[in-house]
Design a protein around this motif. Structure first.
Motif, PDB file in Angstrom:
ATOM      1  N   SER A 187      -2.927  -8.120   3.597  1.00 54.81           N
ATOM      2  CA  SER A 187      -3.088  -6.828   2.933  1.00 54.81           C
ATOM      3  C   SER A 187      -2.550  -6.865   1.504  1.00 54.81           C
ATOM      4  O   SER A 187      -3.116  -6.255   0.589  1.00 54.81           O
ATOM      5  CB  SER A 187      -2.388  -5.724   3.733  1.00 54.81           C
ATOM      6  OG  SER A 187      -1.015  -5.981   3.864  1.00 54.81           O
ATOM      7  N   ALA A 190      -5.050  -8.991  -0.564  1.00 54.48           N
ATOM      8  CA  ALA A 190      -6.268  -8.213  -0.786  1.00 54.48           C
ATOM      9  C   ALA A 190      -6.050  -7.181  -1.895  1.00 54.48           C
ATOM     10  O   ALA A 190      -6.932  -6.967  -2.741  1.00 54.48           O
ATOM     11  CB  ALA A 190      -6.701  -7.529   0.505  1.00 54.48           C
ATOM     12  N   SER A 194      -7.896  -7.397  -5.516  1.00 59.12           N
ATOM     13  CA  SER A 194      -8.765  -6.252  -5.808  1.00 59.12           C
ATOM     14  C   SER A 194      -8.384  -5.624  -7.148  1.00 59.12           C
ATOM     15  O   SER A 194      -9.250  -5.278  -7.958  1.00 59.12           O
ATOM     16  CB  SER A 194      -8.679  -5.214  -4.689  1.00 59.12           C
ATOM     17  OG  SER A 194      -9.143  -5.741  -3.470  1.00 59.12           O
ATOM     18  N   MET A 219     -12.053  -7.666   3.140  1.00 59.33           N
ATOM     19  CA  MET A 219     -11.077  -6.652   2.760  1.00 59.33           C
ATOM     20  C   MET A 219     -11.211  -6.309   1.276  1.00 59.33           C
ATOM     21  O   MET A 219     -11.132  -5.138   0.884  1.00 59.33           O
ATOM     22  CB  MET A 219      -9.658  -7.133   3.083  1.00 59.33           C
ATOM     23  CG  MET A 219      -9.402  -7.320   4.564  1.00 59.33           C
ATOM     24  SD  MET A 219      -7.687  -7.775   4.944  1.00 59.33           S
ATOM     25  CE  MET A 219      -6.832  -6.253   4.563  1.00 59.33           C
ATOM     26  N   TYR A 222     -14.471  -4.338   0.857  1.00 64.48           N
ATOM     27  CA  TYR A 222     -14.327  -2.950   1.294  1.00 64.48           C
ATOM     28  C   TYR A 222     -13.562  -2.128   0.246  1.00 64.48           C
ATOM     29  O   TYR A 222     -13.933  -0.996  -0.067  1.00 64.48           O
ATOM     30  CB  TYR A 222     -13.598  -2.898   2.627  1.00 64.48           C
ATOM     31  CG  TYR A 222     -13.341  -1.490   3.127  1.00 64.48           C
ATOM     32  CD1 TYR A 222     -14.339  -0.760   3.754  1.00 64.48           C
ATOM     33  CD2 TYR A 222     -12.097  -0.896   2.948  1.00 64.48           C
ATOM     34  CE1 TYR A 222     -14.109   0.530   4.204  1.00 64.48           C
ATOM     35  CE2 TYR A 222     -11.853   0.397   3.387  1.00 64.48           C
ATOM     36  CZ  TYR A 222     -12.861   1.101   4.018  1.00 64.48           C
ATOM     37  OH  TYR A 222     -12.626   2.392   4.453  1.00 64.48           O
ATOM     38  N   THR A 223     -12.497  -2.720  -0.294  1.00 64.53           N
ATOM     39  CA  THR A 223     -11.690  -2.025  -1.292  1.00 64.53           C
ATOM     40  C   THR A 223     -12.500  -1.703  -2.548  1.00 64.53           C
ATOM     41  O   THR A 223     -12.403  -0.608  -3.110  1.00 64.53           O
ATOM     42  CB  THR A 223     -10.459  -2.861  -1.672  1.00 64.53           C
ATOM     43  OG1 THR A 223      -9.687  -3.134  -0.498  1.00 64.53           O
ATOM     44  CG2 THR A 223      -9.583  -2.141  -2.688  1.00 64.53           C
TER      45      THR A 223
END
Length: 449
Positions: A187, A190, A194, A219, A222-223
């Protein structure tokens, strides 16, 4: 907060009892529709990618030459290893999209603008080889687009790894250092990647489809609310007038279980994102004279962003090196684990000692699933792609998922007792016979060579 766990391997599979099957039959299954879970971005309207065309894998350009007897096969192997025999006449890629990509896009019409980005993967202060393959492909795409290659690398104490990235084709290295990035907590990574992508706004981002990349890519996608095509086997730049897209990333990958190839593009997305299997793309030779910029980027993360506490990390004890001259790979056709071990061990040892070359063993997905060999040795679409001088396919049928991963091998030699095995139409040389009987005899003749 709910947590989702996945298990890669479990040694004690649970089989249903008769009473459990009776209870299951009477259990009411809860069904949810789109409105129940408030799903909006679903189906074709929610997709950020579009399938341009679907086509069968192209026919191979390999020799497909039958070897009549074992002494001839032993002589052939010896000559190839000693460079006394011509290499295969040419390999036809199974991934060609059929679209014209050898062109320069019109800068006034291109649908996306910006650099080509690569997310670097590293472990224990060593860059993953697949990262250099992605940089090589990014360099090729960027040159077509008259753009630059940006590489994003995150971690703790990583500055010493950046020069090699420049030598391999990168123009700008975005260094994201933070003590919280010491361990790979997905996380956190990611989030920092991002954020870096948002700041630099590249038009393309590439990742290797390694176990880490397979977790990280969706991930990030998606972000950023962008399209993602996974496990690509070919990437190029082209126009798609039907979708009013110009100078976009043409992404080709296997579909429908590998029985067909699909050419895909990104549409209605802020950027184009793809992953590619390790071993498929080519690394550019490093050039120590290349220059580039090192740019420090803020991680912008805090302790509260940590979602997992990594207590312990374990790595595999076995050292596997598929970057060898010769690979001996077996399929389920060898019938059992004992045969698998006897064949691979004796054949690898004989060739290594006789010709003084590096040899590694491997296995098909079927062999792995039957328990003949550990998954880390799996060669195929869901395993590792390889490119040795000689690839031995012993008792392997020749499914497209396996053949895609060995397409870059200089020579493929197959042994199978089935005269109609599909691999015989996709290799350079083949011998029809029972692997368990052929290999011991072949070893005797190789020793005499």
């Amino acid at each position: 907060m709910p947590a989702l766990l996945t298990v890669a391997k479990y040694d004690y599979p649970l089989y249903p009892s008769f009473s459990a099957t009776r209870r299951a039959e009477k259990t009411e299954i809860i069904k949810w529709n789109n409105s129940d879970i408030n799903a909006t971005c679903i189906g074709l309207n929610g997709s950020k990618t579009r399938v341009i065309k679907v086509f069968p894998p192209l026919k191979t350009a390999r020799k497909c030459q039958k070897i009549s007897d074992i002494p001839e096969l032993a002589k052939l192997i010896s000559n190839i290893i000693k460079n006394e025999y011509p290499l295969t006449s040419g390999k036809k890629s199974n991934t060609n999209s059929g679209l014209c990509t050898d062109y320069k896009p019109d800068p006034l019409k291109v649908s996306y603008k910006g650099e080509v980005g690569v997310i670097a993967e590293h472990y224990d202060s060593i860059i993953n080889p697949s990262t250099f393959e992605m940089i090589g492909k990014a360099r090729e795409l960027a040159d077509t687009l008259n753009s630059k290659v940006n590489v994003f690398i995150a971690g703790n104490c990583i500055k010493n790894m950046t020069e090699e990235l420049i030598y391999s084709g990168a123009d700008n290295i975005y260094i994201i250092e933070n003590k919280l990035l010491k361990d790979f907590e997905v996380s956190l990574y990611a989030k920092v990647y991002s954020n870096a992508i948002k700041k630099t706004n590249p038009q393309i981002v590439l990742l290797a489809a390694t176990p880490l990349g397979r977790i990280l890519a969706p991930m990030i996608s998606y972000t950023l609310k962008c399209g993602l095509t996974a496990d690509c086997t070919e990437l190029s730049i082209g126009d798609i007038p039907g979708f009013n897209l110009f100078g976009v990333l043409i992404q080709t990958r296997p579909a429908l279980g590998g029985n067909v190839m699909a050419t895909i593009c990104t549409k209605d997305s802020p950027l184009q994102m793809a992953t590619a299997r390790p071993g498929i793309m080519k690394r550019f030779p490093p050039n120590p004279l290349r220059k580039g910029m090192m740019i420090k980027s803020d991680a912008d993360i805090k302790d509260k962003d940590i979602r997992l506490n990594i207590i312990k990390t374990e790595t595999a004890n076995e050292k596997i090196d598929f970057n060898v001259e010769l690979i001996v790979s077996c399929g389920k056709g060898v019938k059992n684990k004992k045969n698998f071990d006897n064949i691979t061990q004796s054949f690898c040892k004989t060739i290594s000692e006789k010709f003084n070359i590096r040899v590694e063993k491997g296995g098909s997905r079927a062999a792995v699933e039957h328990g003949y060999i550990d998954r880390i040795y799996q060669i195929g679409q869901t395993g590792t792609a390889v490119s040795p001088k000689i690839y031995f396919a012993l008792g392997i049928s020749g499914a497209i998922q396996h053949m895609i991963a060995i397409n870059n091998a200089e020579n493929i030699i197959a042994i199978n007792k089935d005269p109609d095995a599909s691999i015989f139409k996709q290799c350079d040389y083949y011998y029809i016979g029972n692997v368990e009987e052929v290999i011991p005899t072949l070893i005797k003749y190789l020793i005499k060579e």
